[in-house]
Design an enzyme around this catalytic site. Structure first.
Site, PDB file in Angstrom:
ATOM      1  N   LYS A  91       5.888 -21.340  51.037  1.00 22.81           N
ATOM      2  CA  LYS A  91       5.942 -20.273  50.256  1.00 22.81           C
ATOM      3  C   LYS A  91       5.264 -19.032  50.951  1.00 22.81           C
ATOM      4  CE  LYS A  91       6.014 -22.742  46.006  1.00 22.81           C
ATOM      5  NZ  LYS A  91       5.396 -23.577  44.991  1.00 22.81           N
ATOM      6  N   GLN A 148      -0.553 -24.528  42.922  1.00 18.54           N
ATOM      7  CA  GLN A 148       0.409 -25.319  42.910  1.00 18.54           C
ATOM      8  C   GLN A 148       0.325 -26.766  41.945  1.00 18.54           C
ATOM      9  OE1 GLN A 148       3.178 -25.235  45.263  1.00 18.54           O
ATOM     10  NE2 GLN A 148       3.889 -27.239  44.358  1.00 18.54           N
ATOM     11  N   ASP A 180       4.671 -17.976  38.349  1.00 20.96           N
ATOM     12  CA  ASP A 180       5.669 -19.314  37.876  1.00 20.96           C
ATOM     13  C   ASP A 180       6.326 -19.055  36.558  1.00 20.96           C
ATOM     14  OD1 ASP A 180       5.748 -21.050  40.083  1.00 20.96           O
ATOM     15  OD2 ASP A 180       3.910 -21.778  39.553  1.00 20.96           O
TER      16      ASP A 180
END
Ligand code: NDP
Length: 302
Positions: A54, A98, A121
């Site tokens: 990422k 994460q 997200d």
């Protein structure tokens, strides 16, 4: 006729190029560099790989990625304090924590603490609600379903009126996928582990999105001839010569003889997920700068 293979890797590259061009424009017109904070708690090897990838892809598109590595023993209060700091930091437009988190930290508490406007997200209840009420101009949409929709629209153009079956009802993939398809005026069915006669539901679907987490679960003879199949699953199974290999939730060899189009695993939905994370970061940076963000599902159409 064999199915057309939907090349997610190539379409993801196209999306990243578009993001990079928009990042340059935002820098030139507003002096704003989009910032993405990536928070990793602990040593989970898969998470470390994701986070590295990422950050690398963010840097390649001109987004400033800021990594925060915290120890396995980090407390919930410590992580909340970091999230609050990032919420208040004007150089940060996207915050990604994460998952999974170590067991002493409640994920839901952390996800709720992220500023919804920086929640790249798309898991914050505010963003879930905005998607569910079709207020997409204010929402940040979860990356995997967004990437899946981009692939579908890139391949089919309009999907209005088509019968879509989503297999899986997780908050990360299945549920937001249903909302996105409904928003595109598909007639949507959602299946899960308690669904009776799944093959019969599948055989009625023009679009099948499989997000189950079971290797090659959806068989070729479940697929309606000519249907478009989006395989979200990523499963590692035993391969030949003692090696392992990745397969999806759909039996690819069988399904590709019957479907009109299908995404491969790897190289289908997977690459779209990170590309959409970058797109969401840019969307957030544009909104913070008072600029209209691109509509990704339209921008990337063939
Ligand atoms: P979850 O385990 O959270 O959800 C799986 C869903 O599948 C559940 O809703 C479950 O139903 C349903 N299911 C399980 N067994 C069956 C069955 N026999 N028949 C019908 N439905 C069933 O998984 P995720 O949604 O997080 O992920 C799904 C897959 O997608 C995984 O392989 C994951 O690795 C992959 N993934 C890929 C990403 C990418 O970037 N390509 C990103 C995220 C995930 P129930 O609710 O009843 O238990």
């Amino acid at each position: 006729m064999p199915a057309q293979i939907i090349d997610g890797a190539a379409i993801a590259r196209q999306l990243r190029e578009l993001v990079a061009a928009e990042v340059s424009k935002l820098k030139a017109t507003k002096g704003v560099t989009p910032g993405l904070a990536v928070v990793l708690v602990g040593e989970n090897p898969a998470s470390q790989v994701y986070v590295k990838s990422k950050s690398k892809q963010a840097a390649e598109t001109g987004i400033k990625a800021i990594d925060h590595r915290l120890s396995e023993t980090t407390t919930e209060a410590e992580l909340l304090s970091l999230v609050q700091k990032l919420n208040a930091d004007p150089a940060v437009h996207g915050i990604l924590v994460q998952l999974p988190l170590p067991s002493q930290i409640r994920s839901a508490e952390i996800l709720r603490a992220i500023d919804p406007a920086k929640d790249v997200d798309g898991f914050h209840p505010i963003n879930v609600g905005l998607l569910a009420t079709a207020q997409l101009e204010h929402a940040l949409v979860p990356c995997t379903p967004l990437g899946s929709l981009i692939l579908l629209k890139r391949h089919l153009g309009t999907i209005e009126g088509l019968n879509a079956l989503v297999i899986g009802r997780s908050n990360i993939v299945g549920r937001p996928m249903v909302q996105l398809l409904l928003n595109e005026s598909c007639t949507v069915e959602i299946a899960h582990s308690k669904t009776d006669d799944l093959p019969a539901h599948c055989r009625r679907a023009d679009i099948v999105v499989a997000a189950i987490g079971k290797p090659e679960f959806v068989r070729g003879d479940w697929i309606r001839p000519g249907a478009t199949v989006i395989d979200v699953g990523i499963n590692r199974i035993a391969g030949s010569e003692g090696k392992t290999k990745l397969v999806g939730d759909v039996a690819f060899e069988e399904a590709s003889k019957i479907a009109g189009a299908i995404t491969p695993v790897p190289g289908g939905v997977g690459p779209m997920t990170i590309a959409c994370l970058l797109a969401n970061t840019l969307t957030s940076a544009c909104r913070h700068a008072g600029v209209k963000a691109p509509e990704w599902t339209k921008a990337i159409r063939a």
